[in-house]
Design a protein around this motif. Sequence first.
Motif, PDB file in Angstrom:
ATOM      1  N   LEU A 148       0.849  -1.188   0.000  1.00 37.29           N
ATOM      2  CA  LEU A 148       0.000   0.000   0.000  1.00 37.29           C
ATOM      3  C   LEU A 148       0.884   1.237   0.000  1.00 37.29           C
ATOM      4  N   ALA A 149       0.627   2.149  -0.921  1.00 38.85           N
ATOM      5  CA  ALA A 149       1.453   3.345  -1.080  1.00 38.85           C
ATOM      6  C   ALA A 149       0.615   4.605  -0.924  1.00 38.85           C
ATOM      7  N   LEU A 150       1.241   5.630  -0.385  1.00 40.28           N
ATOM      8  CA  LEU A 150       0.676   6.978  -0.361  1.00 40.28           C
ATOM      9  C   LEU A 150       1.514   7.847  -1.287  1.00 40.28           C
ATOM     10  N   VAL A 151       0.866   8.508  -2.231  1.00 41.50           N
ATOM     11  CA  VAL A 151       1.559   9.394  -3.171  1.00 41.50           C
ATOM     12  C   VAL A 151       0.939  10.777  -3.074  1.00 41.50           C
ATOM     13  N   THR A 152       1.738  11.795  -2.751  1.00 37.95           N
ATOM     14  CA  THR A 152       1.236  13.161  -2.722  1.00 37.95           C
ATOM     15  C   THR A 152       1.504  13.836  -4.071  1.00 37.95           C
ATOM     16  N   GLY A 153       0.771  14.908  -4.332  1.00 38.88           N
ATOM     17  CA  GLY A 153       0.913  15.567  -5.627  1.00 38.88           C
ATOM     18  C   GLY A 153       0.523  14.644  -6.761  1.00 38.88           C
ATOM     19  N   ALA A 154      -0.466  13.754  -6.485  1.00 38.08           N
ATOM     20  CA  ALA A 154      -0.774  12.651  -7.395  1.00 38.08           C
ATOM     21  C   ALA A 154      -1.743  13.027  -8.506  1.00 38.08           C
ATOM     22  N   GLY A 155      -2.239  14.256  -8.506  1.00 40.01           N
ATOM     23  CA  GLY A 155      -3.290  14.612  -9.441  1.00 40.01           C
ATOM     24  C   GLY A 155      -2.860  14.746 -10.886  1.00 40.01           C
ATOM     25  N   ARG A 156      -1.571  14.950 -11.117  1.00 37.17           N
ATOM     26  CA  ARG A 156      -1.114  15.143 -12.495  1.00 37.17           C
ATOM     27  C   ARG A 156       0.402  15.023 -12.539  1.00 37.17           C
ATOM     28  N   GLY A 163       3.467  13.011 -10.247  1.00 39.80           N
ATOM     29  CA  GLY A 163       2.693  12.304  -9.248  1.00 39.80           C
ATOM     30  C   GLY A 163       1.693  11.343  -9.860  1.00 39.80           C
ATOM     31  N   GLY A 164       1.004  11.783 -10.883  1.00 32.97           N
ATOM     32  CA  GLY A 164       0.056  10.906 -11.565  1.00 32.97           C
ATOM     33  C   GLY A 164       0.751   9.714 -12.205  1.00 32.97           C
ATOM     34  N   ALA A 202       0.614  -2.582  -6.720  1.00 35.27           N
ATOM     35  CA  ALA A 202       0.331  -1.881  -5.463  1.00 35.27           C
ATOM     36  C   ALA A 202      -1.070  -1.284  -5.461  1.00 35.27           C
ATOM     37  N   ARG A 203      -1.590  -1.088  -4.258  1.00 34.52           N
ATOM     38  CA  ARG A 203      -2.746  -0.227  -4.054  1.00 34.52           C
ATOM     39  C   ARG A 203      -2.200   1.145  -3.648  1.00 34.52           C
ATOM     40  N   VAL A 204      -2.881   2.196  -4.062  1.00 38.87           N
ATOM     41  CA  VAL A 204      -2.340   3.543  -3.870  1.00 38.87           C
ATOM     42  C   VAL A 204      -3.396   4.486  -3.310  1.00 38.87           C
ATOM     43  N   VAL A 205      -3.009   5.219  -2.284  1.00 34.88           N
ATOM     44  CA  VAL A 205      -3.780   6.372  -1.826  1.00 34.88           C
ATOM     45  C   VAL A 205      -3.209   7.580  -2.565  1.00 34.88           C
ATOM     46  N   ALA A 206      -3.975   8.114  -3.490  1.00 35.31           N
ATOM     47  CA  ALA A 206      -3.531   9.213  -4.338  1.00 35.31           C
ATOM     48  C   ALA A 206      -4.019  10.528  -3.740  1.00 35.31           C
ATOM     49  N   GLU A 234      -9.453  16.765  -8.665  1.00 39.71           N
ATOM     50  CA  GLU A 234      -9.950  16.321  -9.969  1.00 39.71           C
ATOM     51  C   GLU A 234      -9.100  15.187 -10.536  1.00 39.71           C
ATOM     52  N   GLY A 235      -7.789  15.361 -10.517  1.00 43.93           N
ATOM     53  CA  GLY A 235      -6.906  14.352 -11.093  1.00 43.93           C
ATOM     54  C   GLY A 235      -6.942  13.041 -10.347  1.00 43.93           C
ATOM     55  N   VAL A 236      -6.908  13.096  -8.996  1.00 42.72           N
ATOM     56  CA  VAL A 236      -6.889  11.854  -8.221  1.00 42.72           C
ATOM     57  C   VAL A 236      -8.236  11.141  -8.284  1.00 42.72           C
ATOM     58  N   THR A 237      -9.313  11.903  -8.404  1.00 44.73           N
ATOM     59  CA  THR A 237     -10.619  11.272  -8.586  1.00 44.73           C
ATOM     60  C   THR A 237     -10.663  10.503  -9.899  1.00 44.73           C
ATOM     61  N   GLY A 238     -10.068  11.073 -10.933  1.00 39.99           N
ATOM     62  CA  GLY A 238     -10.000  10.384 -12.213  1.00 39.99           C
ATOM     63  C   GLY A 238      -9.189   9.095 -12.129  1.00 39.99           C
ATOM     64  N   LEU A 239      -8.092   9.124 -11.371  1.00 44.33           N
ATOM     65  CA  LEU A 239      -7.281   7.916 -11.201  1.00 44.33           C
ATOM     66  C   LEU A 239      -8.067   6.839 -10.455  1.00 44.33           C
TER      67      LEU A 239
END
Length: 265
Positions: A11-19, A22-23, A34-38, A44-49
């Motif tokens: 399980l990973a946490l990625v910040t700045g993941a929206g684009r 980070g994306g 992996a499973r990721v907490v984006a 908007e970007g992380v919701t799309g992921l």
Amino acid sequence: MNAEEELQGRLALVTGAGRGIGGAVVETLVARGARVVAADLDTEGVTGLAETHPGRVTALRLDVTDAGAVDNAVEEAEAALGPLDIAVNVAGILRSCEVVELGDDDWAQTFAVNTDGVLHVSRAVVRGMAERGSGSIVTVASNAAGVPRTGMSAYAASKAAAVMFTKCLGLEVAARGVRCNTVSPGSTLTDMQRGMWRDAGMADEDEATRRVVAGDLASHRTGIPLGRIAEPVDVAEAVAFLASDRARHITLHDLYVDGGATLRA
């Protein structure tokens, strides 16, 4: 082990993941199992992921400058999804101007995201990692942290601080099985890079790319020896390597991903 299984069960946490980088990191970690907490302030970007990878990506609105919010987010994520094995600090901002024009607010905001944010996230996740005896933290910095750049004093200083912080943290927790490394990209095709080009009056992306690759003596840039500008996935691949067991004996390392632009000075 197949690449698709390399991070299976992690399980990973990625910040700045929206684009941008980070994306790309999210996509690359998911592709390796992996499973990721984006996490991103702009959801908007992380919701799309999350919609693209249901059950594999969880979208999270997070302001990394808010230490309390970060602590709560990590606690809630681990309660809902399990212990975090990987954390990737990507969130960052750039205020580009010469020092004589640099405002105090711009300096403070740059450090709040690029340096304080790294502290907040790393500190929040490393507690559990150290207790469990394993974990990997990767901070995405910049080659500007090691080589002076005109018009980038706040950004370069904040990234240099983030690099040294990550190394110091890595030294403190190495004996408890946690590895801490940094990836330092050079010029990469992201919105941040395009914004720099617009600020410099370069509207044509192809021409701007050619100029970056060729270098600029007036701004003391050597160009890119490999003859191409990086794409976000190039940086993400380096992050995924350092997060994986392939890098199990690597810590306190700063991996430059800049096509040789800094001549590794």
